[in-house]
Scaffold this motif. Structure first.
Motif, PDB file in Angstrom:
ATOM      1  N   LEU A  30       0.828  -1.052   0.024  1.00 22.41           N
ATOM      2  CA  LEU A  30       0.002  -0.040   0.083  1.00 22.41           C
ATOM      3  C   LEU A  30       0.988   1.272   0.246  1.00 22.41           C
ATOM      4  CD1 LEU A  30      -2.780  -0.857   2.586  1.00 22.41           C
ATOM      5  CD2 LEU A  30      -3.070  -0.857   0.069  1.00 22.41           C
ATOM      6  N   ILE A  31       1.784   1.359   0.793  1.00 19.80           N
ATOM      7  CA  ILE A  31       2.694   2.555   0.922  1.00 19.80           C
ATOM      8  C   ILE A  31       3.632   2.640  -0.400  1.00 19.80           C
ATOM      9  CG2 ILE A  31       4.853   3.424   1.895  1.00 19.80           C
ATOM     10  CD1 ILE A  31       3.944   2.347   4.737  1.00 19.80           C
ATOM     11  N   ALA A  32       3.968   1.634  -0.958  1.00 14.70           N
ATOM     12  CA  ALA A  32       4.532   1.542  -2.206  1.00 14.70           C
ATOM     13  C   ALA A  32       3.586   1.698  -3.466  1.00 14.70           C
ATOM     14  CB  ALA A  32       5.566   0.486  -2.633  1.00 14.70           C
ATOM     15  N   SER A  33       2.443   2.104  -3.266  1.00 11.04           N
ATOM     16  CA  SER A  33       1.420   1.660  -4.293  1.00 11.04           C
ATOM     17  C   SER A  33       1.763   2.924  -5.462  1.00 11.04           C
ATOM     18  CB  SER A  33       0.134   1.970  -3.931  1.00 11.04           C
ATOM     19  OG  SER A  33      -0.270   3.168  -3.034  1.00 11.04           O
ATOM     20  N   PRO A  34       2.143   4.012  -4.991  1.00 13.77           N
ATOM     21  CA  PRO A  34       2.415   5.177  -6.106  1.00 13.77           C
ATOM     22  C   PRO A  34       3.599   4.597  -7.055  1.00 13.77           C
ATOM     23  CG  PRO A  34       2.329   6.376  -3.920  1.00 13.77           C
ATOM     24  CD  PRO A  34       2.302   4.825  -3.888  1.00 13.77           C
ATOM     25  N   VAL A  35       4.551   3.929  -6.460  1.00 11.71           N
ATOM     26  CA  VAL A  35       5.727   3.522  -7.233  1.00 11.71           C
ATOM     27  C   VAL A  35       5.353   2.554  -7.991  1.00 11.71           C
ATOM     28  CG1 VAL A  35       8.117   2.440  -6.890  1.00 11.71           C
ATOM     29  CG2 VAL A  35       7.464   4.334  -5.243  1.00 11.71           C
ATOM     30  N   CYS A  36       4.500   1.544  -7.494  1.00  7.65           N
ATOM     31  CA  CYS A  36       4.196   0.355  -8.265  1.00  7.65           C
ATOM     32  C   CYS A  36       3.187   0.913  -9.408  1.00  7.65           C
ATOM     33  CB  CYS A  36       3.023  -0.375  -7.641  1.00  7.65           C
ATOM     34  SG  CYS A  36       4.021  -1.221  -6.022  1.00  7.65           S
ATOM     35  N   SER A  37       2.271   1.980  -9.306  1.00  6.07           N
ATOM     36  CA  SER A  37       1.509   2.331 -10.137  1.00  6.07           C
ATOM     37  C   SER A  37       2.474   3.217 -11.552  1.00  6.07           C
ATOM     38  CB  SER A  37       0.588   3.546  -9.941  1.00  6.07           C
ATOM     39  OG  SER A  37      -0.318   2.832  -8.940  1.00  6.07           O
ATOM     40  N   ALA A  38       3.590   3.673 -11.182  1.00  7.54           N
ATOM     41  CA  ALA A  38       4.274   4.273 -11.892  1.00  7.54           C
ATOM     42  C   ALA A  38       5.182   3.221 -12.936  1.00  7.54           C
ATOM     43  CB  ALA A  38       5.375   5.437 -11.054  1.00  7.54           C
ATOM     44  N   CYS A  39       5.618   2.213 -12.208  1.00  3.36           N
ATOM     45  CA  CYS A  39       6.260   1.305 -13.139  1.00  3.36           C
ATOM     46  C   CYS A  39       5.226   0.894 -14.134  1.00  3.36           C
ATOM     47  CB  CYS A  39       6.463   0.189 -12.113  1.00  3.36           C
ATOM     48  SG  CYS A  39       7.842   0.589 -10.946  1.00  3.36           S
ATOM     49  N   VAL A  40       4.080   0.651 -13.718  1.00  5.01           N
ATOM     50  CA  VAL A  40       3.188   0.245 -14.716  1.00  5.01           C
ATOM     51  C   VAL A  40       2.889   0.914 -15.929  1.00  5.01           C
ATOM     52  CG1 VAL A  40       0.681  -0.654 -15.059  1.00  5.01           C
ATOM     53  CG2 VAL A  40       2.096  -1.471 -13.228  1.00  5.01           C
ATOM     54  N   VAL A  41       2.755   2.336 -15.468  1.00  4.28           N
ATOM     55  CA  VAL A  41       2.410   3.449 -16.499  1.00  4.28           C
ATOM     56  C   VAL A  41       3.584   3.613 -17.613  1.00  4.28           C
ATOM     57  CG1 VAL A  41       2.301   5.882 -16.900  1.00  4.28           C
ATOM     58  CG2 VAL A  41       1.001   4.727 -15.132  1.00  4.28           C
ATOM     59  N   ASN A  42       4.739   3.194 -16.952  1.00  3.48           N
ATOM     60  CA  ASN A  42       6.212   3.288 -17.812  1.00  3.48           C
ATOM     61  C   ASN A  42       6.429   2.175 -18.647  1.00  3.48           C
ATOM     62  OD1 ASN A  42       7.599   6.068 -17.261  1.00  3.48           O
ATOM     63  ND2 ASN A  42       6.698   5.495 -15.442  1.00  3.48           N
ATOM     64  N   PHE A  43       6.421   0.955 -17.879  1.00  2.00           N
ATOM     65  CA  PHE A  43       6.658  -0.171 -18.641  1.00  2.00           C
ATOM     66  C   PHE A  43       5.677  -0.973 -19.102  1.00  2.00           C
ATOM     67  CE2 PHE A  43       9.983   0.994 -15.375  1.00  2.00           C
ATOM     68  CZ  PHE A  43      11.189   1.106 -16.279  1.00  2.00           C
ATOM     69  N   GLY A  44       4.556  -1.039 -18.649  1.00  2.00           N
ATOM     70  CA  GLY A  44       3.338  -1.717 -18.963  1.00  2.00           C
ATOM     71  C   GLY A  44       3.133  -2.718 -18.043  1.00  2.00           C
ATOM     72  N   ALA A  45       2.021  -3.426 -18.058  1.00  2.00           N
ATOM     73  CA  ALA A  45       1.378  -4.368 -17.261  1.00  2.00           C
ATOM     74  C   ALA A  45       2.034  -5.672 -17.345  1.00  2.00           C
ATOM     75  CB  ALA A  45      -0.308  -4.540 -17.426  1.00  2.00           C
ATOM     76  N   ARG A  46       2.301  -6.096 -18.595  1.00  2.00           N
ATOM     77  CA  ARG A  46       3.092  -7.362 -18.890  1.00  2.00           C
ATOM     78  C   ARG A  46       4.558  -7.446 -18.266  1.00  2.00           C
ATOM     79  NH1 ARG A  46       2.867  -9.571 -24.788  1.00  2.00           N
ATOM     80  NH2 ARG A  46       0.830 -10.158 -24.356  1.00  2.00           N
ATOM     81  N   PRO A  47       5.251  -6.570 -18.353  1.00  4.96           N
ATOM     82  CA  PRO A  47       6.384  -6.859 -17.946  1.00  4.96           C
ATOM     83  C   PRO A  47       6.678  -6.904 -16.533  1.00  4.96           C
ATOM     84  CG  PRO A  47       6.597  -5.269 -19.707  1.00  4.96           C
ATOM     85  CD  PRO A  47       5.176  -5.589 -19.462  1.00  4.96           C
ATOM     86  N   VAL A  48       5.733  -5.802 -15.800  1.00  3.81           N
ATOM     87  CA  VAL A  48       5.671  -5.717 -14.615  1.00  3.81           C
ATOM     88  C   VAL A  48       4.776  -6.940 -13.690  1.00  3.81           C
ATOM     89  CG1 VAL A  48       4.327  -4.584 -12.603  1.00  3.81           C
ATOM     90  CG2 VAL A  48       5.413  -2.946 -14.473  1.00  3.81           C
ATOM     91  N   THR A  49       3.967  -7.515 -14.563  1.00  4.67           N
ATOM     92  CA  THR A  49       3.533  -8.785 -13.571  1.00  4.67           C
ATOM     93  C   THR A  49       4.674  -9.770 -13.817  1.00  4.67           C
ATOM     94  OG1 THR A  49       1.317  -8.120 -14.662  1.00  4.67           O
ATOM     95  CG2 THR A  49       1.723 -10.386 -14.094  1.00  4.67           C
ATOM     96  N   ILE A  50       5.492  -9.981 -14.962  1.00  7.39           N
ATOM     97  CA  ILE A  50       6.437 -11.130 -15.119  1.00  7.39           C
ATOM     98  C   ILE A  50       7.453 -10.797 -13.849  1.00  7.39           C
ATOM     99  CG2 ILE A  50       8.357 -11.842 -16.364  1.00  7.39           C
ATOM    100  CD1 ILE A  50       6.619 -11.258 -18.827  1.00  7.39           C
ATOM    101  N   PHE A  51       7.778  -9.441 -13.702  1.00  6.79           N
ATOM    102  CA  PHE A  51       8.875  -9.202 -12.628  1.00  6.79           C
ATOM    103  C   PHE A  51       8.211  -9.409 -11.300  1.00  6.79           C
ATOM    104  CE2 PHE A  51      10.686  -5.981  -9.673  1.00  6.79           C
ATOM    105  CZ  PHE A  51      12.235  -6.502  -9.759  1.00  6.79           C
ATOM    106  N   SER A  52       7.067  -9.121 -10.938  1.00  2.00           N
ATOM    107  CA  SER A  52       6.211  -9.456  -9.647  1.00  2.00           C
ATOM    108  C   SER A  52       6.109 -10.770  -9.442  1.00  2.00           C
ATOM    109  CB  SER A  52       4.871  -8.684  -9.773  1.00  2.00           C
ATOM    110  OG  SER A  52       4.065  -9.246 -10.710  1.00  2.00           O
TER     111      SER A  52
END
Length: 484
Positions: free
Chosen positions: A66-88
């Protein structure tokens, strides 16, 4: 701007494949953290550490995301949902597998609390974002389906982890759960991007700019009909390098000033939001709620064993009951929000007051059946997370929803990290859970009562102004889902 970046939401078609993938991604990621109450007694028996220190594992895995949600959202905006989901998926799976080899609680705090917590935050941001891209008219339905994945995951994983611990031990259980989490990577394969991420757009723009610069640099040499001597060419090259360095320096200074201006504007805007009495009361109430409401998720199973109400863990653990009741609560409370005369702030206050009362009943409950009923009630009231975006919209309006929601999530995440360790320290001090649950229930009651009184005062003082936002909020409920 490419045509791919301007596609409209199809509201169906491949979007349902996205819903299935997102649902499974949240189920696989949040299954273990939502049923961490099953693992908590095992960690206590294995490491023989204090309850307050061990509680940090369960609190961090819920609060860090929850605290890192702004950072997580920025990662999705910049790199896309697919790469972020793979990394997660790699993060969640790796964190769970590392936890199987943890030599002490401090290592668990890092591997399970922080690594798995950040991975879950990334999964949540990615799945919600990609779903919102594919759905507009049916966005509320799609988001409702995928977010129930956390509740169903908690329900299933509580029983599964219980059986795995009996068969393979705690280490084997964490290894197997970590292997299951690798399937998050497979879920990412279905997340076909509808819009190009910002990072690729920036790379494309930078490449086009470099190509244009090279053309301009070569142009004078090609067009010059007179061959100049080598010394003149060296001088021209030197002047060009100096100009480039000067331009780079000026650009850097402008960038720094722009960022400073943005940060100052953000701080000023945050201060303006906190001057809103009802919004400030909402922040305080969410802080108080999370400080107490997450205590049962971690300690209720251990309480039943400590008090001798059950030997071992039940086939259907208490955390399973809480998870499935939370899913029902999300759906029913969401349906209640569609009633035109329903006041979202009063409804949210009611769930807080109900949670506080149920928490105060826990110390006087002396049988396992009573704890099951309490778990169901706590789970149902915890479905109020689906109401928070609507409450925020009613208080601050649609224009400032994203900013206000981020502030609320920071308060909630910080409180979730503090609540269970404080309750654990109280047990270490008193050797009883009674005071811990009285403490938790009192805080939740105070938060709910404060929000209710603030809303009543605001409504009495601004009856004419509050009548219009009610209709506006009802019309904007589909848009609120983007932040849910």
């Amino acid at each position: 701007m490419s045509a791919q970046n301007t596609k409209q939401a199809p509201d169906g078609g491949w979007g349902w494949a996205i819903v299935v993938a997102s649902f499974m991604g949240q189920l696989l990621a949040y299954g273990s953290p939502q049923s961490v109450g099953v693992l908590y007694p095992e960690w206590l028996n294995t490491f023989q550490d204090s309850k307050g220190m061990t509680a940090w594992v369960g609190s961090l895995v819920s609060g860090v995301g929850l605290i890192a949600s702004p950072v997580c959202s920025a990662c999705v905006v910049n790199f896309g949902a697919r790469p972020v989901t793979i990394f997660s998926g790699v993060m969640v799976s790796g964190g769970l597998m590392l936890s199987a080899f943890a030599p002490n609680v401090q290592f668990l705090i890092f591997s399970y609390g922080i690594v798995v917590g950040l991975g879950c935050g990334l999964v949540y941001a990615a799945t919600v974002t990609i779903t919102c891209q594919y759905f507009e008219k049916r966005r509320g339905l799609a988001l409702g389906i995928i977010t129930t994945g956390t509740s169903i995951g908690g329900f299933l994983y509580a029983t599964v982890q219980n059986e795995f611990i009996a068969l393979f031990g705690l280490d084997g259980c964490l290894l197997l759960i970590g292997c299951f989490a690798l399937n998050i990577i497979a879920c990412a394969g279905l997340m076909r991007p509808l819009h190009l991420p910002a990072y690729y757009l920036k790379q494309r723009a930078a490449l086009a700019e470099k190509t244009e610069e090279k053309v301009l640099e070569k142009a004078p040499v090609v067009e010059d009909p007179i061959k100049k001597n080598q010394s003149v060419n060296v001088l021209i090259t030197g002047e060009m390098k100096e100009r480039k360095s000067l331009v780079s320096y000026v650009t850097l200074v402008r960038l720094v000033k722009k960022k400073q201006k943005e940060y100052s504007e953000y701080l000023h805007s945050t201060a303006e939001l906190l001057q809103n009495r009802v919004f400030l009361a909402t922040c305080v109430s969410l802080f108080a709620y999370c400080l107490g409401a997450y205590t049962p998720l971690l300690f209720l199973e251990d309480l039943a064993q400590t008090e001798g109400l059950i030997s071992g863990i039940s086939t259907i653990p208490l955390v399973s009951i809480m998870s499935i009741a939370a899913g029902v609560g999300k759906l029913l409370l969401g349906v209640m929000m569609d009633i035109h005369w329903m006041n979202s702030i009063f409804l949210y206050s009611f769930t807080l007051l109900g949670t506080g009362v149920v928490l105060l009943i826990i110390p006087v409950t002396k049988n396992y059946t009573g704890l099951r009923v309490i778990s169901a009630l706590l789970g149902f009231f915890s479905g109020n997370w689906s109401v928070i975006p609507y409450v925020t919209t009613k208080v601050v309006g649609m224009d400032r929803l994203t900013e206000a929601y981020g502030i609320l999530m920071f308060f909630g995440g910080f409180s979730i990290m503090l609540g269970p360790p404080v309750a654990g320290w109280i047990y270490d001090w008193m050797h009883s859970y009674d005071l811990a649950f009285y403490f938790s229930g009192s805080f939740v009651l105070l938060g709910g009562a404060g929000l209710f009184l603030a809303a009543v005062c605001c409504k009495n003082n601004n009856q004419e102004e509050t009548s219009t936002p009610d209709t506006e909020c009802i019309n904007d409920y589909d848009k609120v889902a983007t932040v849910a």
